[in-house]
Design an enzyme around this catalytic site. Structure first.
Site, mmCIF file in Angstrom:
data_model
loop_
_atom_site.group_PDB
_atom_site.id
_atom_site.type_symbol
_atom_site.label_atom_id
_atom_site.label_comp_id
_atom_site.label_asym_id
_atom_site.label_seq_id
_atom_site.Cartn_x
_atom_site.Cartn_y
_atom_site.Cartn_z
ATOM 1 N N GLU A 7 -7.449 3.538 -7.279
ATOM 2 C CA GLU A 7 -6.919 4.890 -7.173
ATOM 3 C C GLU A 7 -6.596 5.264 -5.737
ATOM 4 O O GLU A 7 -5.654 5.998 -5.481
ATOM 5 C CB GLU A 7 -7.915 5.894 -7.766
ATOM 6 C CG GLU A 7 -7.387 7.310 -7.829
ATOM 7 C CD GLU A 7 -8.197 8.193 -8.773
ATOM 8 O OE1 GLU A 7 -8.266 9.403 -8.518
ATOM 9 O OE2 GLU A 7 -8.762 7.674 -9.762
ATOM 10 N N LYS A 8 -7.401 4.767 -4.782
ATOM 11 C CA LYS A 8 -7.249 5.152 -3.383
ATOM 12 C C LYS A 8 -7.393 3.922 -2.494
ATOM 13 O O LYS A 8 -8.024 2.933 -2.883
ATOM 14 C CB LYS A 8 -8.317 6.181 -2.997
ATOM 15 C CG LYS A 8 -8.429 7.379 -3.932
ATOM 16 C CD LYS A 8 -9.579 8.274 -3.524
ATOM 17 C CE LYS A 8 -9.833 9.350 -4.564
ATOM 18 N NZ LYS A 8 -10.449 8.809 -5.806
ATOM 19 N N ASP A 101 -10.609 5.732 -10.791
ATOM 20 C CA ASP A 101 -11.829 6.471 -11.106
ATOM 21 C C ASP A 101 -12.106 6.438 -12.604
ATOM 22 O O ASP A 101 -11.187 6.482 -13.430
ATOM 23 C CB ASP A 101 -11.712 7.922 -10.646
ATOM 24 C CG ASP A 101 -11.925 8.076 -9.144
ATOM 25 O OD1 ASP A 101 -12.288 7.084 -8.490
ATOM 26 O OD2 ASP A 101 -11.738 9.194 -8.633
ATOM 27 N N ASP A 103 -12.660 8.140 -15.303
ATOM 28 C CA ASP A 103 -12.575 9.393 -16.051
ATOM 29 C C ASP A 103 -11.165 9.516 -16.615
ATOM 30 O O ASP A 103 -10.322 8.639 -16.429
ATOM 31 C CB ASP A 103 -12.937 10.600 -15.178
ATOM 32 C CG ASP A 103 -12.097 10.697 -13.909
ATOM 33 O OD1 ASP A 103 -11.023 10.065 -13.850
ATOM 34 O OD2 ASP A 103 -12.523 11.391 -12.966
ATOM 35 N N TYR A 319 -20.737 8.207 -7.782
ATOM 36 C CA TYR A 319 -19.519 8.953 -8.139
ATOM 37 C C TYR A 319 -19.813 10.437 -8.308
ATOM 38 O O TYR A 319 -20.698 10.823 -9.081
ATOM 39 C CB TYR A 319 -18.945 8.376 -9.433
ATOM 40 C CG TYR A 319 -17.652 8.993 -9.880
ATOM 41 C CD1 TYR A 319 -16.480 8.750 -9.179
ATOM 42 C CD2 TYR A 319 -17.597 9.815 -10.992
ATOM 43 C CE1 TYR A 319 -15.270 9.306 -9.588
ATOM 44 C CE2 TYR A 319 -16.402 10.377 -11.413
ATOM 45 C CZ TYR A 319 -15.243 10.129 -10.704
ATOM 46 O OH TYR A 319 -14.065 10.680 -11.116
ATOM 47 N N ARG A 321 -17.825 13.186 -9.328
ATOM 48 C CA ARG A 321 -17.189 14.085 -10.300
ATOM 49 C C ARG A 321 -17.823 13.927 -11.681
ATOM 50 O O ARG A 321 -17.136 13.719 -12.681
ATOM 51 C CB ARG A 321 -15.687 13.823 -10.337
ATOM 52 C CG ARG A 321 -14.996 14.086 -9.010
ATOM 53 C CD ARG A 321 -13.563 13.577 -9.014
ATOM 54 N NE ARG A 321 -12.967 13.634 -7.699
ATOM 55 C CZ ARG A 321 -12.086 14.561 -7.298
ATOM 56 N NH1 ARG A 321 -11.739 15.513 -8.124
ATOM 57 N NH2 ARG A 321 -11.594 14.534 -6.081
#
Length: 675
Positions: A7-8, A101, A103, A319, A321
């Site tokens: 993702e990043k 991530d 989710d 993590y 979130r």
């Protein structure tokens, strides 16, 4: 070639290291037969209305509703270079590992790229809760099959498209109606942001309507065996409100006079109860934001940014979130390694670590209550405290304390309630004697638990009392008090209200659904929602509180009740559950939302908004009145003579107000993340 899609960039670097892909290339890391690349969040986004038809570039009532038949994405211009890298690698890939991530949003970031670029090869899913080397290697050894997480993408895409339909259509509709009433700004509407705004509007109106009532209380200072303590008067029936407060001053005055005249009191009964408190759970993000707002004065977005930094940059915590404070039972095996890492990170906690019972199993370890993510805890490897900022260190210590608390004894105290008679009046004295400090020693500042209520507010230790013994009356204080209005929301309390919004829903099925989904918004989006409302000028900072602007109140009065009703989110979540279970198709859900939005547009197209226009300062350049407008950096005051005069002022008062010139912000359609 195997491609790992993260993702990043920071995730890509950590995962590439674990996979031995050490060669840094443009937009990726390379190794034998492998490439590790990344997005920068979303590299593509839902296309704006003008992509479907040029006529939608101009906001006009006659072009509504906007209902795409074939949904499109566009490449984000600011990350187009990285998109080109990802597209080229996907074209060369023979197998793909999704490592975004873990989710719904992370699933969508990867899957939308896969679909847009036309990749059709085999897919596996890396499911990570921490970015330290040990956690990455463990997850790489337990890759999930693609089909296990694909439903998360369908849920995210369904919610994204429905949010687009509401945001694009209703924001344009009410903005245009607002212009007809003289309001120049954008009136943004969204499925989550609008009910959140209504929470603040309702609270502010409750405060404004509040009528303070006088009441009277009496504190009596008593003494026994040379020790003083305080008892509170219990008013007789017939002079109190529902909460037991005395509303009749003559009754209180007479009681105070009688107790002063008596000079002595007698203990009627003494009851002592041993209370045992278990430790609080490790943090989920929402609870962390609440606590950091209350104890550290941090905004919810600032807390999220810090938690993300502790996870990504410092590798100190897992993590962030997460919507669950519980831990999987399999992680009990990691306890020794986590505690050793905590000690290596900060040798100063050794005295506390030495007191821990590493075999103790608190209520936090519960597979049945772990969602896609577990509670935020320290990682398996040491971190470097010296590289953390003061705020990062404070948040890390809170997270660490809640984890260490799981291995300490229960906090135990004796709660004593004494009933006392004095001058024909009844008194009550409450005392608390700590027996075992337990887990509270891990927390920097003991915080009352919700269950304690009155007990934790009473810190006095009573002398040894028993029935029928006498006490001296040393002082009688008659206090004239007033009932207080509800307090305005702080950002942390607003997050808590968003999570607990189920209590405002009357339908029992919808209320239960909101409980199951922990309210409106998600752990990943609530901070963004509040920040967006602040940026648009709907919410205003007043110290640590947030208050609703006049525009916000007008908007809440104008929008369809269903949009401001949290029950709508519950209905959506029911449908998303059906999509995830294969009981409803994505297209069916979106078609239903399209029909509903079209109905709302038709219903409100001819409405007239009785809008209260914000009263701003005079233009610093020409002295004309100003109007509130919205630009890329949020709401601001703009000269009413614009474009002839381009003077502006910030919404928030500043010590030095400087005029600036430039074009007012252009219309901006709401993004998916702002709901």
């Amino acid at each position: 070639m195997r491609v790992v899609l993260c993702e990043k960039p920071s995730q890509g670097k950590d995962i590439a290291k674990a996979l031995g892909a050490h060669q840094r290339e443009a937009g990726c890391y390379g190794g034998p037969g492998i490439k590790v690349t990344w997005g920068i969040g979303h590299l593509i986004e839902a296309a704006p209305p003008e992509v479907y038809d040029e006529q939608y570039r101009r906001w006009a009532l006659e072009t509504l509703p906007i209902l795409p038949q074939h949904w499109q994405w566009v490449v984000k211009t600011q990350t187009a270079v990285q998109f080109k890298v990802v597209r080229q690698l996907l074209a060369q890939a023979t197998e793909l590992v999704i490592a975004t991530d873990a989710d719904r949003e992370g699933e969508m970031i990867a899957r939308e790229l896969i679909e847009y670029c036309g990749y059709r090869g085999p897919i596996q899913r890396l499911w990570l809760s921490a970015l330290n080397d040990a956690s990455i290697r463990k997850a790489l050894g337990a890759l999930k099959a693609s089909h296990e997480t694909l439903p998360l993408y369908h849920c995210a895409l369904a919610r994204s498209r429905a949010d687009w339909l509401i945001g694009m259509n209703l924001s344009r509709l009410f903005t245009l109606l607002g212009r007809q009433a003289g309001y120049e700004g954008v009136l943004s509407v969204g499925r989550v942001q609008t009910p959140t705004l209504k929470l603040v509007v309702d609270r502010d109106r409750e405060i404004a309507r509040f009528v303070s009532l006088p009441f009277w209380a009496i504190d009596v200072t008593l003494a026994h065996a040379g020790r003083s303590f305080t008892a509170n008067w219990i008013p007789p029936d017939g002079c109190t409100d529902d909460t037991g407060r005395c509303l009749q001053q003559p009754v209180a005055q007479q009681a105070a006079d009688r107790m002063r005249a008596a000079g002595a009191a007698q203990v009627i009964s003494v009851d002592t109860e041993r209370v045992r408190e278990g430790p609080p759970l490790p943090f989920d993000l929402g609870t962390l934001q609440e606590v950091c707002s209350k104890q550290l004065g941090l905004d919810v977005q600032e807390t999220l940014d810090i938690a993300q930094s502790l996870y990504e940059t410092h590798k100190a915590t897992t993590y962030p979130r997460s919507d669950s404070g519980y831990l999987p039972e399999s992680m009990l095996a990691d306890v020794p390694a986590v505690l050793e890492a905590v000690l290596a990170t900060d040798p100063g906690v050794r005295p506390l670590i030495d007191q821990l019972d590493r075999t103790q199993r608190s209520r936090a370890w519960n597979d049945g209550k772990v969602t896609a993510h577990h509670g935020i805890i320290p990682t398996l490897e040491p971190a470097t405290l010296s590289t953390m900022s003061e705020k990062e260190l404070a948040v890390y210590r809170l997270i660490r304390a809640h984890y260490l608390a799981q291995f300490l004894p229960f906090h135990e105290f004796d709660r004593t309630e004494a009933r006392i008679a004095c001058g024909g009046q009844s008194l009550r004295a409450i005392g608390k004697q700590i027996v075992v400090t337990g887990w509270r020693q891990a927390l920097a500042a003991p915080a009352p638990s919700e269950d304690d209520g009155e007990d934790t507010q009473c810190s006095q230790v009573l002398p040894a009392l028993q029935a029928n013994i006498p006490c001296q009356v040393r002082h009688v204080a008659l206090k004239a008090l007033k009932t207080l209005p509800p307090k305005p929301y702080t950002q942390g309390e607003l997050v808590k209200a968003m999570k607990g919004i189920a209590k405002l829903v009357t339908d029992p099925r919808l209320r239960q659904k909101l409980k199951e989904t922990t309210g409106i918004g998600t752990e990943a989006t609530r901070a963004n929602i509040i920040s967006g409302l602040l940026a648009r000028g709907y919410l205003l900072r007043k110290g640590r509180a947030v208050r609703a602007s006049d525009t916000a109140m007008t908007l809440i009065d104008a929008v369809p009740p269903a949009i401001a009703d949290p029950g709508t989110t519950a209905i959506w979540e029911q449908a998303l559950d059906m999509i995830e279970a294969g009981q409803m198709g994505l297209d069916t859900f979106v078609e239903k939302q399209s029909a509903w939005v079209a109905q709302l547009v038709q219903q409100y197209r001819g409405a007239t908004l009785a809008i209260r226009l914000p009263q701003g300062p005079h233009c610093p350049l020409c002295g004309a009145p100003t109007r509130q407008r919205s630009g890329k950096t949020g709401a601001f005051w703009s000269c009413s003579r614009y474009p002839d005069c381009k003077g502006t002022l910030p919404i928030s008062p500043a010590k030095t107000r400087r005029a600036s010139s430039g074009k007012a912000g252009a219309e901006r359609t709401p993004s998916r993340r702002s709901h």
